[in-house]
Design a protein around this motif. Structure first.
Motif: not given
Ligand code: NAI
Length: 645
Positions: A316-318, A337-338, A342, A389-390, A392, A397, A417, A419, A441
């Motif tokens: 995802g984003v991170m 990813d899944q 994705r 980084a999946i 939250e 997790k 990762n 938060s 990050f």
């Molecule tokens: P996101 O929603 O953009 O991406 C999450 C990704 O994880 C999705 O592409 C999803 O398909 C994938 N996913 C979910 N379950 C999965 C699994 N079992 N196996 C493989 N892939 C799986 O989320 P984002 O924003 O990137 O956040 C990810 C983590 O990073 C969270 O823990 C968040 O707290 C942390 N974080 C986020 C920040 C932000 O500004 N967005 C900053 C710092 C940390």
């Protein structure tokens, strides 16, 4: 000649002389008072018996010259000391520039500050084509000016536009750009460097002259160029916070690049700069940065950890951006990813970023080759570091880490990762909870220099050390933090942003709130920051960090309920056009607003220090500066509190 400790002068029978800088007892060359004194002795000797040509090179594998000796710089006690230090280098390099025999600087590896000015005082420059060869005048980042001839000669050699850009930003040139701009006469591979230097130094080739237009800009049009440059600087830094960039422009435009020629009573004089607290604070920030870098160095106990393969789960984003950044920094990265659908957007985003950054199709291809889509997660078996980084979600997790622990190499670093989830809760899923650490990050990954390395209650010390080595390996700054809500950076940002949004609830215009923070020295106003982070994330973070019973800002909730989540949806507190906020007039900023905004942040930093989230006040300052952009000229929030108590 008197015996030299730091330089070696070697004469070839045919008359060419090599001057090798090899600072005694150090791994890098810095131009201390002693080294400069000896350089004077060498010039005396060469005056007595002039060579056919002189090549100056480094005897260190680390690089050419790292600049002046910052340690000596911190001992400057008065404006008179500062003047004496500038005078020493200015006179020495004028002397070098005036010698009759041809001179050449052979630059391999870093070439910074006084080193670059030494090279500029030579007739020719040869840059050795290696990724480590970087040329800069970074003085402005320490709040000082390139006073040893840089402001005079760089504009003469590469033209004032490029020169001002380098001097005002502190940005480094790589070899290709150095050649293109005319800083380097030649850019050659290491195996032919000595020969290339020898041939050019004795070639009799006239030194390069500037194109006509650039000569005009460095002459009669200086005033115009200076006013343009001042406008650009003003958009980034205010003179009351950062006097040095304004001084550089003035010294170049009105004083022939001679820092000593500016009258002492002017705000752009050496005296004013030496007396400014900004200079002292920016030097402090430099040392803070060095301290963070040190966490990534081997301590001799946990062995040298040299990770080559990173596995990221969650594209995802991170996760997508962490994977792309690590590939750019030379690691092999598998991205899971899944499903492949994705992962595809992350790879596309990476391709666009690599293209912009590398500007070379072959390099882009090599870098993309290192970023491997891995929907089945096979990469986790070979990786040295695994970052999750999946979503939250605690259960997701936990399940993931139980699987990962089974297949990962025994010595691999396992990191989350997250938060907001407790590391200790995620770790319960592991057979050996000590293996789990946090590698946290910030968004956007490519821009944010800091990464928090989180120690959970059970985290293993070696794993933490290895996590920090990994963070350095990808060129980020590791900050060790204890597992606590929001760690350091989010714990201090959240109350600051909440206070800003409360001001908006009270009827103060978002523009006025942001302006108050900018005037304080923040890089971005808190309202624009909230829009950038995403208002849904701001609500979630506020809930988690403010605690139960604290009512979230009203306007924030209204916007989120209406689906206006900030920049990403085109509307939040501001409306966005092509990613840019459409701000109205600032109007009057209420008195004391900046202090009101910053107070909750300062209180939160103090709390974090008291509770041991970071080990000491210095690390709190480092974390908040590199993690939030908190006004570097203040030296950090704890330093600011000390100065204002
Ligand atoms: P996101 O929603 O953009 O991406 C999450 C990704 O994880 C999705 O592409 C999803 O398909 C994938 N996913 C979910 N379950 C999965 C699994 N079992 N196996 C493989 N892939 C799986 O989320 P984002 O924003 O990137 O956040 C990810 C983590 O990073 C969270 O823990 C968040 O707290 C942390 N974080 C986020 C920040 C932000 O500004 N967005 C900053 C710092 C940390």
């Amino acid at each position: 000649m008197q015996e030299l400790k730091h330089w070696r002068l070697e004469r070839e029978p045919a008359g060419l002389a090599w001057l090798i800088f090899d600072k005694a007892g150090e791994s890098t060359n810095t131009l201390s008072a002693a080294a400069m004194h000896e350089l004077g002795l060498v010039l005396d000797e060469l005056e007595r018996e002039p060579p056919k040509a002189l090549v100056i090179r480094s005897g260190k594998s680390a690089g050419f010259i790292a600049g002046a000796d910052i340690e000596e710089f911190t001992q400057i006690g008065s404006p008179a000391d500062a003047r004496a230090l500038v005078q020493r280098g200015w006179d020495m390099y004028n002397r070098l520039a005036a010698v009759k025999y041809p001179t050449l600087a052979l630059i391999r590896g870093h070439c910074m500050g006084g080193g670059t000015e030494l090279a500029l005082a030579c007739r020719y420059r040869v840059a050795v084509d290696e990724p480590g060869t970087r040329i800069a005048l970074p003085e402005v980042m320490l709040g000082i000016v390139p006073g040893w001839g840089g402001m005079l000669r760089l504009p003469q050699i590469i033209g004032p536009t490029a020169a001002l850009d380098m001097m005002l930003s502190g940005r480094a040139l790589d070899t290709k750009r150095a050649k293109r701009l005319g800083f380097a006469d030649e850019c050659v591979p290491p195996r032919v460097m000595d020969n290339a230097a020898r041939m050019l130094a004795t070639s009799g080739r006239p030194p390069r002259t500037l194109p006509f237009m650039q000569r005009l800009m460095n002459g009669p049009l200086k005033g115009f160029v200076a006013s343009q440059a001042k406008k650009q600087v003003a958009a980034r830094a205010r003179p009351e916070h950062y006097p040095a960039p304004y001084a550089i422009i003035d010294m170049w435009a009105n004083y022939g690049g001679n820092a000593l020629a500016v009258p002492a009573d002017k705000p752009t004089s050496m005296d004013a700069i030496a007396a400014s607290p900004t200079t002292k604070n920016l030097v402090r920030v430099y040392y803070l940065q060095e301290r963070l870098k040190g966490f990534g160095k081997s301590d001799g106990k946990s062995g040298d950890f040299a990770p080559k393969h990173l596995h990221v789960i969650g594209a995802g984003v991170m996760g997508g951006d962490i994977a792309a950044w690590a590939a750019l920094r030379g690691l092999t990265v598998t991205l899971q990813d899944q499903n492949i659908e994705r992962i595809a957007p992350a790879i596309q985003r990476a391709a666009a970023a690599f293209k912009k950054k590398l500007r070379d199709d072959t390099q882009v291809r090599f870098t993309l080759d290192r970023l491997i889509p891995d929907p089945s997660g096979q990469g986790a078996r070979q990786a040295d570091v695994v970052i999750e980084a999946i979503f939250e979600n605690l259960e997701a997790k936990q399940k993931l880490f139980a699987d990962i622990e089974r297949i990962a190499k025994p010595g691999a670093v396992l990191a989350t990762n997250t938060s907001s989830l407790r590391l200790e809760d995620i770790a319960t899923a592991l057979q050996n909870p000590a293996r789990l650490v946090g590698i946290h990050f910030f968004n956007p990954v490519a821009k944010m220099p800091l990464v928090e390395v989180v120690e959970g209650a059970a985290s293993d010390a070696v794993a933490l050390k290895q996590a920090m080595a990994f963070v350095r390996k990808i060129d980020k700054l590791p900050l060790p933090v204890k597992s606590a809500p929001g760690f350091l950076v989010n714990a201090v940002l959240a109350p600051y942003m909440q206070e800003a949004m409360r001001c908006v609830d009270e009827g103060i215009a978002p523009e006025a709130v942001d302006e108050a923070a900018l005037a304080f020295g923040m890089p971005l106003g808190p309202i624009e920051l909230a829009d950038t982070v995403g208002l849904d994330i701001a609500v979630a973070a506020g809930k988690e960090l403010a605690g139960e019973g604290v009512v979230p800002p009203k306007k924030l909730l209204e916007l989120v309920a209406a689906g206006h989540l900030g920049r990403k949806t085109g509307r939040g507190f501001y409306t966005y056009n092509q990613g840019k906020p459409q701000k109205g007039a600032v109007g009057t900023v209420p008195a004391g607003l900046a202090e009101r905004l910053v107070r909750p942040l300062l209180q939160a930093v103090q709390r974090c220090v008291e509770q041991g989230v970071v080990a000491d006040a210095e690390l709190a300052d480092a974390g908040v500066i590199f993690g939030t952009g908190f006004a570097p000229f203040t030296g950090g929030p704890m330093n600011y509190l000390k100065a204002h108590s």
